[in-house]
Design a protein around this motif. Structure first.
Motif, PDB file in Angstrom:
ATOM      1  N   HIS A  22       0.818  -1.214   0.000  1.00 36.73           N
ATOM      2  CA  HIS A  22       0.000   0.000   0.000  1.00 36.73           C
ATOM      3  C   HIS A  22       0.856   1.271   0.000  1.00 36.73           C
ATOM      4  CE1 HIS A  22      -3.115  -2.904   1.076  1.00 36.73           C
ATOM      5  NE2 HIS A  22      -3.962  -2.025   0.612  1.00 36.73           N
ATOM      6  N   GLY A  23       2.162   1.105  -0.096  1.00 35.00           N
ATOM      7  CA  GLY A  23       3.021   2.278  -0.187  1.00 35.00           C
ATOM      8  C   GLY A  23       3.245   2.974   1.142  1.00 35.00           C
ATOM      9  N   CYS A  24       2.783   2.372   2.235  1.00 37.36           N
ATOM     10  CA  CYS A  24       2.972   3.007   3.551  1.00 37.36           C
ATOM     11  C   CYS A  24       4.460   3.221   3.818  1.00 37.36           C
ATOM     12  CB  CYS A  24       2.410   2.134   4.672  1.00 37.36           C
ATOM     13  SG  CYS A  24       0.767   1.464   4.366  1.00 37.36           S
ATOM     14  N   HIS A  28       6.528   6.126   5.558  1.00 38.59           N
ATOM     15  CA  HIS A  28       6.723   5.802   6.972  1.00 38.59           C
ATOM     16  C   HIS A  28       7.904   4.867   7.211  1.00 38.59           C
ATOM     17  CE1 HIS A  28       3.043   7.749   8.368  1.00 38.59           C
ATOM     18  NE2 HIS A  28       2.405   7.212   7.350  1.00 38.59           N
ATOM     19  N   MET A  62      -6.170   8.669  10.512  1.00 36.83           N
ATOM     20  CA  MET A  62      -5.705   8.562   9.125  1.00 36.83           C
ATOM     21  C   MET A  62      -6.754   9.086   8.162  1.00 36.83           C
ATOM     22  SD  MET A  62      -4.028   4.775   8.989  1.00 36.83           S
ATOM     23  CE  MET A  62      -4.023   4.729   7.192  1.00 36.83           C
ATOM     24  N   ILE A  68      -4.213  12.575   2.879  1.00 40.92           N
ATOM     25  CA  ILE A  68      -3.079  11.868   2.293  1.00 40.92           C
ATOM     26  C   ILE A  68      -3.638  10.710   1.488  1.00 40.92           C
ATOM     27  CG2 ILE A  68      -1.067  10.444   2.830  1.00 40.92           C
ATOM     28  CD1 ILE A  68      -0.752  12.312   5.334  1.00 40.92           C
ATOM     29  N   GLY A  70      -2.539   7.940   0.305  1.00 43.43           N
ATOM     30  CA  GLY A  70      -2.284   6.594   0.812  1.00 43.43           C
ATOM     31  C   GLY A  70      -3.198   6.230   1.974  1.00 43.43           C
ATOM     32  N   HIS A  71      -3.625   7.230   2.724  1.00 47.14           N
ATOM     33  CA  HIS A  71      -4.512   6.988   3.862  1.00 47.14           C
ATOM     34  C   HIS A  71      -5.948   6.775   3.415  1.00 47.14           C
ATOM     35  CE1 HIS A  71      -1.772   9.199   7.000  1.00 47.14           C
ATOM     36  NE2 HIS A  71      -1.164   8.212   6.383  1.00 47.14           N
ATOM     37  N   VAL A  74      -6.543   2.919   1.222  1.00 44.02           N
ATOM     38  CA  VAL A  74      -6.478   1.609   1.868  1.00 44.02           C
ATOM     39  C   VAL A  74      -7.831   1.251   2.499  1.00 44.02           C
ATOM     40  CG1 VAL A  74      -5.593   2.624   4.017  1.00 44.02           C
ATOM     41  CG2 VAL A  74      -5.100   0.245   3.493  1.00 44.02           C
ATOM     42  N   ILE A  82      -2.460  -3.578   9.122  1.00 43.40           N
ATOM     43  CA  ILE A  82      -1.155  -2.904   9.129  1.00 43.40           C
ATOM     44  C   ILE A  82      -0.905  -2.268  10.500  1.00 43.40           C
ATOM     45  CG2 ILE A  82       0.216  -1.031   8.135  1.00 43.40           C
ATOM     46  CD1 ILE A  82      -1.426  -1.520   5.501  1.00 43.40           C
ATOM     47  N   LEU A  83      -1.935  -1.621  11.061  1.00 44.89           N
ATOM     48  CA  LEU A  83      -1.779  -0.974  12.367  1.00 44.89           C
ATOM     49  C   LEU A  83      -1.485  -2.019  13.450  1.00 44.89           C
ATOM     50  CD1 LEU A  83      -4.653   1.664  12.121  1.00 44.89           C
ATOM     51  CD2 LEU A  83      -2.195   2.119  12.090  1.00 44.89           C
ATOM     52  N   MET A  86       2.057  -2.886  13.140  1.00 46.02           N
ATOM     53  CA  MET A  86       2.898  -1.820  13.687  1.00 46.02           C
ATOM     54  C   MET A  86       2.918  -1.880  15.213  1.00 46.02           C
ATOM     55  SD  MET A  86       1.651   1.080  11.020  1.00 46.02           S
ATOM     56  CE  MET A  86       1.642   2.361  12.233  1.00 46.02           C
TER      57      MET A  86
HETATM   58  C1  HEC Z   1       2.314  10.144   0.859  1.00 40.64           C
HETATM   59  C2  HEC Z   1       2.953   9.779   2.125  1.00 40.64           C
HETATM   60  C3  HEC Z   1       2.197   8.831   3.044  1.00 40.64           C
HETATM   61  C4  HEC Z   1       1.732   7.568   2.754  1.00 40.64           C
HETATM   62  C5  HEC Z   1       1.801   6.821   1.428  1.00 40.64           C
HETATM   63  C6  HEC Z   1       1.175   7.056   3.981  1.00 40.64           C
HETATM   64  N1  HEC Z   1       1.290   7.985   4.969  1.00 40.64           N
HETATM   65 FE1  HEC Z   1       0.657   7.775   6.912  1.00 40.64          FE
HETATM   66  N2  HEC Z   1       1.199   9.704   7.312  1.00 40.64           N
HETATM   67  C7  HEC Z   1       1.849  10.551   6.441  1.00 40.64           C
HETATM   68  C8  HEC Z   1       2.094  11.817   7.101  1.00 40.64           C
HETATM   69  C9  HEC Z   1       2.789  13.033   6.479  1.00 40.64           C
HETATM   70  C10 HEC Z   1       1.558  11.715   8.403  1.00 40.64           C
HETATM   71  C11 HEC Z   1       1.497  12.772   9.485  1.00 40.64           C
HETATM   72  C12 HEC Z   1       0.138  13.405   9.366  1.00 40.64           C
HETATM   73  C13 HEC Z   1      -0.049  14.572  10.262  1.00 40.64           C
HETATM   74  O1  HEC Z   1       0.932  15.116  10.759  1.00 40.64           O
HETATM   75  O2  HEC Z   1      -1.227  14.933  10.419  1.00 40.64           O
HETATM   76  C14 HEC Z   1       1.006  10.364   8.509  1.00 40.64           C
HETATM   77  C15 HEC Z   1       0.382   9.866   9.644  1.00 40.64           C
HETATM   78  C16 HEC Z   1      -0.012   8.543   9.803  1.00 40.64           C
HETATM   79  C17 HEC Z   1      -0.578   7.979  11.002  1.00 40.64           C
HETATM   80  C18 HEC Z   1      -0.841   8.712  12.302  1.00 40.64           C
HETATM   81  C19 HEC Z   1      -2.231   9.269  12.283  1.00 40.64           C
HETATM   82  C20 HEC Z   1      -2.184  10.718  11.965  1.00 40.64           C
HETATM   83  O3  HEC Z   1      -2.853  11.142  10.982  1.00 40.64           O
HETATM   84  O4  HEC Z   1      -1.524  11.472  12.672  1.00 40.64           O
HETATM   85  C21 HEC Z   1      -0.802   6.659  10.769  1.00 40.64           C
HETATM   86  C22 HEC Z   1      -1.375   5.631  11.739  1.00 40.64           C
HETATM   87  C23 HEC Z   1      -0.412   6.399   9.396  1.00 40.64           C
HETATM   88  N3  HEC Z   1       0.055   7.563   8.839  1.00 40.64           N
HETATM   89  C24 HEC Z   1      -0.498   5.179   8.794  1.00 40.64           C
HETATM   90  C25 HEC Z   1      -0.279   4.944   7.427  1.00 40.64           C
HETATM   91  C26 HEC Z   1      -0.542   3.678   6.776  1.00 40.64           C
HETATM   92  C27 HEC Z   1      -1.044   2.417   7.471  1.00 40.64           C
HETATM   93  C28 HEC Z   1      -0.236   3.852   5.459  1.00 40.64           C
HETATM   94  C29 HEC Z   1      -0.398   2.857   4.317  1.00 40.64           C
HETATM   95  C30 HEC Z   1      -1.766   2.405   4.089  1.00 40.64           C
HETATM   96  C31 HEC Z   1       0.213   5.237   5.291  1.00 40.64           C
HETATM   97  N4  HEC Z   1       0.169   5.854   6.510  1.00 40.64           N
HETATM   98  C32 HEC Z   1       0.625   5.798   4.104  1.00 40.64           C
HETATM   99  C33 HEC Z   1       2.235  10.239   5.140  1.00 40.64           C
HETATM  100  C34 HEC Z   1       1.908   9.076   4.449  1.00 40.64           C
END
Ligand code: HEC
Length: 91
Positions: A22-24, A28, A62, A68, A70-71, A74, A82-83, A86
Motif C-alpha cells: 500500500h506504499g505506507c 513511513h 488517518m 493523504i 495513501g490513507h 487503503v 497494518i496498524l 505496527m
Molecule cells: C504520501 C505519504 C504517506 C503515505 C503513502 C502514507 N502515509 Fe501515513 N502519514 C503521512 C504523514 C505526512 C503523516 C502525518 C500526518 C499529520 O501530521 O497529520 C502520517 C500519519 C499517519 C498515522 C498517524 C495518524 C495521523 O494522521 O496522525 C498513521 C497511523 C499512518 N500515517 C499510517 C499509514 C498507513 C497504514 C499507510 C499505508 C496504508 C500510510 N500511513 C501511508 C504520510 C503518508
C-alpha cells in the motif's frame, strides 16, 4: 513453478507485506523524514495498550487528518491489519 506459487502462504494476513503493497513504507519507512516512522507510530499504539479501540482511533486519524492519498485508498480491513502489525513492533 506454478506449484511453488500456489503454495505461497496467504499474504493478506501479513501486515508488513500489506504496508509495502500500500506504499505506507514510502512515507513511513525507517528513513522517512516527512512522516512519523512506523516504529514511533507503533510505540504510540503500544502505549495505548494495542487495544482494538486504539487501532480504530489511529484509523480514524488517518481518515480525518491531512488528506493523504495513501490513507484514503487503503481499506479499513487492510489498514487495521497494518496498524496491528505496527503495534507488534513491525515484526
Ligand atoms: C504520501 C505519504 C504517506 C503515505 C503513502 C502514507 N502515509 Fe501515513 N502519514 C503521512 C504523514 C505526512 C503523516 C502525518 C500526518 C499529520 O501530521 O497529520 C502520517 C500519519 C499517519 C498515522 C498517524 C495518524 C495521523 O494522521 O496522525 C498513521 C497511523 C499512518 N500515517 C499510517 C499509514 C498507513 C497504514 C499507510 C499505508 C496504508 C500510510 N500511513 C501511508 C504520510 C503518508
Amino acid at each position: 513453478m506454478l506449484g511453488t506459487l500456489l503454495s505461497l502462504p496467504a499474504v493478506a494476513s501479513d501486515g508488513g507485506q500489506l504496508a509495502a503493497d500500500h506504499g505506507c513504507m514510502n512515507c513511513h519507512g525507517p528513513t522517512a523524514k516527512a512522516a512519523p516512522s512506523l516504529q514511533s507510530l507503533g510505540a504510540k499504539l503500544q502505549r495505548k495498550g494495542e487495544s482494538p479501540e486504539a487501532l480504530q482511533h489511529l484509523l480514524k486519524e488517518m481518515r480525518e487528518g491531512k488528506k493523504i492519498q495513501g490513507h484514503q485508498m487503503v481499506s479499513d480491513e487492510s489498514a487495521l491489519a497494518i496498524l496491528a502489525w505496527m503495534a507488534r513492533g513491525s515484526r
